[in-house]
Write an enzyme that holds these catalytic residues in place. Structure first.
Site, short mmCIF file in Angstrom:
data_model
loop_
_atom_site.label_atom_id
_atom_site.label_comp_id
_atom_site.label_asym_id
_atom_site.label_seq_id
_atom_site.Cartn_x
_atom_site.Cartn_y
_atom_site.Cartn_z
N THR A 60 0.78 -1.23 0.00
CA THR A 60 0.00 0.00 0.00
C THR A 60 0.82 1.29 0.00
O THR A 60 0.63 2.14 -0.87
CB THR A 60 -0.95 -0.01 1.22
OG1 THR A 60 -1.80 -1.15 1.07
CG2 THR A 60 -1.78 1.26 1.29
ZN LIG Z 1 -3.26 -1.33 -0.30
#
Ligand SMILES: [Zn+2]
Length: 416
Positions: A76
């Site tokens: 992320t």
């Molecule tokens: Zn992510």
């Protein structure tokens, strides 16, 4: 010339320079704002489930990609930073969600907000602010980090307790500000699809429910813009996809190498090791490179070129890519995870960036974009030069290529 006249002359020259904002002069044709929406973990093919009518309408009336390829590692924080800097993680310095820098006290974690961690690159909201464009950011990794004292004019730090519709309403509220304070660039982030993917797996009804929830929030945003007669350019992206994890697909790293001789910097689906400069450390490195199960390990300087990873001092000496559908953890980390949730998580990412299961959503819709175009897969470093072009700001040099995605731009429209 007196000092006053000199100053006036400089000011007049600055005002005549294109690209410098002058709030005193009304914009004769207000330009469309650009809104970047991130739906964390929205795998590209989730769109084919036909349960997200707002996203499908944006795709049908604009441009979408069969999938967008994340940068390595497909997790992320590195990929959100890539999307807004146009640099691969090895070059922007956020080399994982957690890492250490041999030149700094650490470690870096997702809660780290000091400029020293983030200062190897400049996010587009900073470049836009410096170019005189107002920006607003409703959550994004690094959002509250000052770069040389500059922050987005409007922003909120991440707070999972703020519901998706409330995030949208905050962004819409920014467009109710006086005209000279409204953002030209706004970003908004949603984590719910990723969370459901980890907890229940990509094929679960819980993921479908999260997709519907976020689609409803996107519909609310589009309706709110329409109600305000704002013709926005909207780009919807994900940072990575999601793959199912088998219930027993766990490698305990303690069983692979002597962890007292090879420090684990990060684990899960991409593993970073720093072997000690000792005979035991050298043996651990050899074991990793030659016989680590369900993963492929490289010395950092021998990582395949297409992964663009390994030159940054923050990258550990040995990096391993875990096989899709598997997890690799230290026994201690596994014990911590069991205290939180018994059993393995049902879904994960961080796998091979070229695996279609890691493919991310990309949709672009608005006056700057063509309608009804499907792009072949492209790397997510290209989103940054595309956004800079739409905003009319000068991008810093990066790893992306506008030419990869230039077909998305509607060159017949001048009012972007
Ligand atoms: Zn992510």
């Amino acid at each position: 010339m007196s000092r006053l006249i000199q100053t006036l002359a400089i000011l007049l020259a600055l005002l005549a320079t294109p690209g410098l904002a002058n709030p005193a002069i009304a914009d004769p044709a207000p330009q469309s704002p650009l809104i970047l929406i991130s739906i964390d973990g929205f795998r590209a093919d989730y769109l084919d489930r036909a349960i997200s009518p707002a996203l499908s309408a944006l795709a049908a009336g604009g441009v979408h990609a069969t999938r967008m390829t994340p940068s390595f590692p497909s997790v992320t924080f590195p990929n959100h930073t890539t999307l807004v800097t146009g640099l691969v993680p090895d070059h922007h310095g956020i080399v994982n969600n957690a890492f250490i820098d041999p030149a700094m006290p650490g470690p870096f974690s997702m809660a780290s907000k000091e400029e020293r961690w983030w200062g190897e690159s400049t996010p587009i909201w900073i470049t836009a602010e410096r170019a005189g464009l107002h920006t607003g950011v409703m959550f994004w990794p690094g959002v509250s980090v000052a770069h040389g004292g500059v922050r987005p004019g409007l922003f909120h730090d991440y707070d999972h307790a703020i519901a998706p519709d409330d995030r949208v309403d905050t962004v819409l509220g920014w467009f109710d500000l006086p005209a000279d304070q409204r953002p030209r660039l706004a970003l908004v982030y949603f984590e719910q699809v990723d969370t459901a993917g980890h907890n229940f797996g990509p094929d679960s009804p819980q993921v479908d429910a999260a997709i519907r929830t976020i689609d409803t929030a996107v519909a609310r945003l589009i309706a709110g813009l329409k109600a305000r007669s704002i013709h926005a350019n909207v780009i919807v992206v994900a940072d990575h996809g999601m793959a199912a994890v088998g219930p027993d697909n766990l490698v305990l790293l303690d069983d692979v190498v002597d962890l007292t001789a090879a420090h684990v910097v990060f684990d899960g689906t991409v593993i970073g090791f720093d072997p000690a400069p000792t005979p035991a450390g050298k043996a651990a490195r050899r074991a990793l490179l030659t016989r680590a199960p369900h993963m492929h390990c490289w010395d950092k300087h021998a990582i395949p070129a297409d992964l663009d990873y390994g030159t940054n001092p923050r990258v550990p000496a040995v990096v391993c890519q875990v096989q899709t559908g598997w997890l690799a953890m230290t026994r201690a980390e596994y014990a911590r995870s069991q205290a939180r949730h018994p059993g393995l998580e049902k879904g994960a990412h961080g796998y091979d960036i070229h695996d279609p299961a890691m493919g991310a959503l990309f949709i672009a819709n608005g006056p700057a974009f063509r309608r009804g175009l499907t792009l072949p897969p492209f790397p997510n470093v290209d989103v940054y030069p595309l956004m800079a072009t739409v905003l009319g700001i000068t991008p810093h040099s990066g790893d992306g290529h506008l030419s990869d995605v230039a077909a998305a731009l509607d060159t017949t429209v001048h009012d972007r």
